[in-house]
Design a protein around this motif. Structure first.
Motif, PDB file in Angstrom:
ATOM      1  N   GLY A  83      39.402   1.412 -15.982  1.00 20.92           N
ATOM      2  CA  GLY A  83      38.570   1.904 -14.889  1.00 20.92           C
ATOM      3  C   GLY A  83      37.879   0.819 -14.098  1.00 20.92           C
ATOM      4  N   ALA A  84      38.251  -0.430 -14.314  1.00 22.84           N
ATOM      5  CA  ALA A  84      37.594  -1.544 -13.635  1.00 22.84           C
ATOM      6  C   ALA A  84      37.973  -1.598 -12.164  1.00 22.84           C
ATOM      7  N   CYS A  85      37.120  -2.282 -11.391  1.00 18.40           N
ATOM      8  CA  CYS A  85      37.417  -2.641 -10.016  1.00 18.40           C
ATOM      9  C   CYS A  85      37.701  -4.135  -9.977  1.00 18.40           C
ATOM     10  N   PHE A  86      38.000  -4.676  -8.785  1.00 13.59           N
ATOM     11  CA  PHE A  86      38.465  -6.048  -8.713  1.00 13.59           C
ATOM     12  C   PHE A  86      37.836  -6.802  -7.544  1.00 13.59           C
ATOM     13  N   ASP A  87      37.571  -8.072  -7.807  1.00 14.92           N
ATOM     14  CA  ASP A  87      36.999  -8.999  -6.831  1.00 14.92           C
ATOM     15  C   ASP A  87      38.095  -9.966  -6.405  1.00 14.92           C
ATOM     16  N   ILE A 108      36.998  -5.559  -3.539  1.00  8.87           N
ATOM     17  CA  ILE A 108      36.191  -6.195  -2.509  1.00  8.87           C
ATOM     18  C   ILE A 108      36.741  -7.603  -2.316  1.00  8.87           C
ATOM     19  N   HIS A 109      36.485  -8.194  -1.154  1.00  8.39           N
ATOM     20  CA  HIS A 109      36.956  -9.543  -0.835  1.00  8.39           C
ATOM     21  C   HIS A 109      35.729 -10.424  -0.659  1.00  8.39           C
ATOM     22  N   THR A 110      35.527 -11.378  -1.588  1.00  7.01           N
ATOM     23  CA  THR A 110      34.225 -12.050  -1.634  1.00  7.01           C
ATOM     24  C   THR A 110      34.237 -13.520  -1.225  1.00  7.01           C
ATOM     25  N   HIS A 111      35.350 -14.037  -0.731  1.00  8.38           N
ATOM     26  CA  HIS A 111      35.317 -15.426  -0.274  1.00  8.38           C
ATOM     27  C   HIS A 111      34.457 -15.509   0.989  1.00  8.38           C
ATOM     28  N   PRO A 112      33.400 -16.328   0.959  1.00 12.75           N
ATOM     29  CA  PRO A 112      32.508 -16.364   2.125  1.00 12.75           C
ATOM     30  C   PRO A 112      33.133 -16.981   3.374  1.00 12.75           C
ATOM     31  N   PHE A 130      33.856  -7.198   2.762  1.00  7.37           N
ATOM     32  CA  PHE A 130      33.953  -8.648   2.781  1.00  7.37           C
ATOM     33  C   PHE A 130      32.571  -9.266   2.632  1.00  7.37           C
ATOM     34  N   VAL A 131      32.547 -10.574   2.412  1.00  9.27           N
ATOM     35  CA  VAL A 131      31.295 -11.315   2.259  1.00  9.27           C
ATOM     36  C   VAL A 131      31.202 -12.389   3.332  1.00  9.27           C
ATOM     37  N   VAL A 132      30.005 -12.560   3.899  1.00 12.56           N
ATOM     38  CA  VAL A 132      29.738 -13.644   4.850  1.00 12.56           C
ATOM     39  C   VAL A 132      28.421 -14.311   4.458  1.00 12.56           C
ATOM     40  N   ILE A 135      26.515 -17.104  10.608  1.00 18.42           N
ATOM     41  CA  ILE A 135      26.813 -16.416  11.861  1.00 18.42           C
ATOM     42  C   ILE A 135      28.245 -16.663  12.300  1.00 18.42           C
ATOM     43  N   ASN A 136      28.740 -17.884  12.102  1.00 20.41           N
ATOM     44  CA  ASN A 136      30.123 -18.188  12.487  1.00 20.41           C
ATOM     45  C   ASN A 136      31.097 -17.254  11.783  1.00 20.41           C
ATOM     46  N   GLU A 137      30.863 -17.029  10.487  1.00 24.67           N
ATOM     47  CA  GLU A 137      31.745 -16.142   9.724  1.00 24.67           C
ATOM     48  C   GLU A 137      31.575 -14.698  10.180  1.00 24.67           C
TER      49      GLU A 137
END
Length: 406
Positions: A83-87, A108-112, A130-132, A135-137
């Motif tokens: 039942g896990a989720c993934f990063d 989820i996609h966590t690379h900043p 996603f992760v930011v 401001i540029n990202e």
């Protein structure tokens, strides 16, 4: 549990496994005869155990396994069944979970920091969070503002961690307010906040401090009339022991649970464990390919080393418990070296080992995280094959599932 044939300190500390009345020594011998060394044994039962232990220690927290330390199909399939989720952090990781049938809404996609094609690849798969951290990202998401939702990553420095991830990523609290404000102007959805206090964080107060500061930002955002933040990602970094000092993960997480209880009721909490899930799940087996006497010590040259499964010694500050498969008898000062022609390829110095013969086996424990994932084939020594144990749930009366990664 002590298994005959292993040094008691190793077996007692790391729980030598038995399967269907077969001791681990017999299993290793059998696999060595069948496949040859070097190899890594990946035990999916341990993956299950570690996941369930952390899940019990953090009730109500949605666990997203971070693929980075061991992106192996058997690990993904095992955790998906639990039942896990993934990063995810790269297109390669997106492709791995997609091909294994992981629903995109469990990722989820966590690379900043991302390329445009990284964003597009993830969105095409269906991963939308996603992760930011700047401001540029943030502005990279202007074309995707109707599809993507973002978490703003804050920085909480932790020089005592094995890897201080906030040195490279994350923004200040004021930076977070600026990103949330600019996102509102651009029509980009900010779903919540995230942080990572660093790998192998032994002080739970680092999590508590970060949670409390994020709690203040979440409340501050609401007070400023900005869109309400509804998610907090507390990252990974949960510690495991590479020596005799065991980590009680439930006790470790107790102050974290208390801090999370102070968040607004509407805030959902997620985490990104990686090392904790897989580090204990893999054991390395290498063989002695040669030996020499140097300065009063015996140097044993193994068919696996720093450029292979022991790459974590360089890249992850790893100190893995290693010993001979057969440990009886007097011990002598020894050196374990890898097979390449590079002089830095040394696994352990000043290690006390019994007298070994060419072909004897050396066993490494806690080899699941940042080992095979960062291994190379330098000098054309092939990476150790991974042999998967207990990949699927099965009747206890049946023989274990043992499959070879081709």
């Amino acid at each position: 549990m002590s298994v005959s044939g292993f040094a008691p300190s190793v077996a007692d500390a790391f729980g030598a496994q038995t399967t269907s009345n077969t001791t681990e020594i017999e299993l290793i011998e059998s696999l060595a005869r069948r496949y040859g060394a070097p190899f890594l044994m990946l035990d999916c039962d341990i993956v299950r155990h570690q996941y369930q232990a952390l899940k019990a220690a953090l009730p109500g927290v949605e666990l997203h396994f971070a693929l980075k330390p061991l992106p192996h199909p058997a690990v993904v399939s095992t955790l998906l069944a639990e039942g896990a989720c993934f990063d995810l952090a790269t297109t390669g990781e997106v492709e791995l979970v997609r091909d294994l049938g992981v629903p995109a809404d469990k990722t989820i996609h966590t690379h900043p920091i991302k390329r445009d094609r990284d964003i597009r690849d993830a969105l095409e798969y269906g991963c939308k969070v996603f992760v930011v951290d700047n401001i540029n990202e943030l502005e990279k998401f202007i074309p995707y503002r109707d599809e993507a939702e973002l978490l703003v990553r804050l920085s909480f420095r932790n020089p005592n961690a094995v890897s201080d991830l906030s040195k490279k990523f994350g923004c200040s609290e004021e930076g977070a307010y600026a990103i949330v404000t600019r996102a509102a102007e651009l029509g980009i959805t900010i779903r919540g906040l995230s942080f990572h206090v660093g790998s192998q964080t032994l002080d739970a107060d680092k999590y508590v401090h970060a949670i409390n500061r994020c709690n203040a930002v979440i409340r501050g955002v609401a007070e400023r009339g900005l869109p309400v933040l509804k998610v907090l990602d507390i990252g990974g970094g949960f510690p495991v022991s590479y020596d005799d000092n065991t980590v009680d993960i439930d006790s470790f997480c107790a102050p974290i649970r208390s801090a999370l209880a102070e968040l607004p009721a509407a805030v959902a909490v997620i985490a990104e464990p990686g090392r904790f899930i897989v580090a204990p799940a893999m054991t390395s087996v290498a063989s002695v390919m040669g030996q020499a006497e140097r300065d009063g010590e015996t140097w044993y040259y193994l068919d696996d080393g720093i450029y292979g499964s022991f790459s974590g010694i360089l890249f992850d500050h790893g100190h893995y418990p290693v010993d001979a498969l057969y440990w009886q008898g007097e011990r002598f000062p020894s050196v374990l070296a890898g097979p390449t022609c590079d002089s830095i390829d040394v696994i352990a110095e000043k290690i006390m080992l019994p007298k070994l013969n060419n072909g004897d086996l050396i066993v490494g424990r806690m080899m699941g995280a940042y080992t095979s994932a960062t291994a190379t084939e330098f000098n054309f020594f092939r990476k150790a094959q991974i042999i998967v144990l207990n990949e699927f749930m099965h009747d206890a009366s049946l023989a274990p599932v043992v499959t070879l990664e081709v």
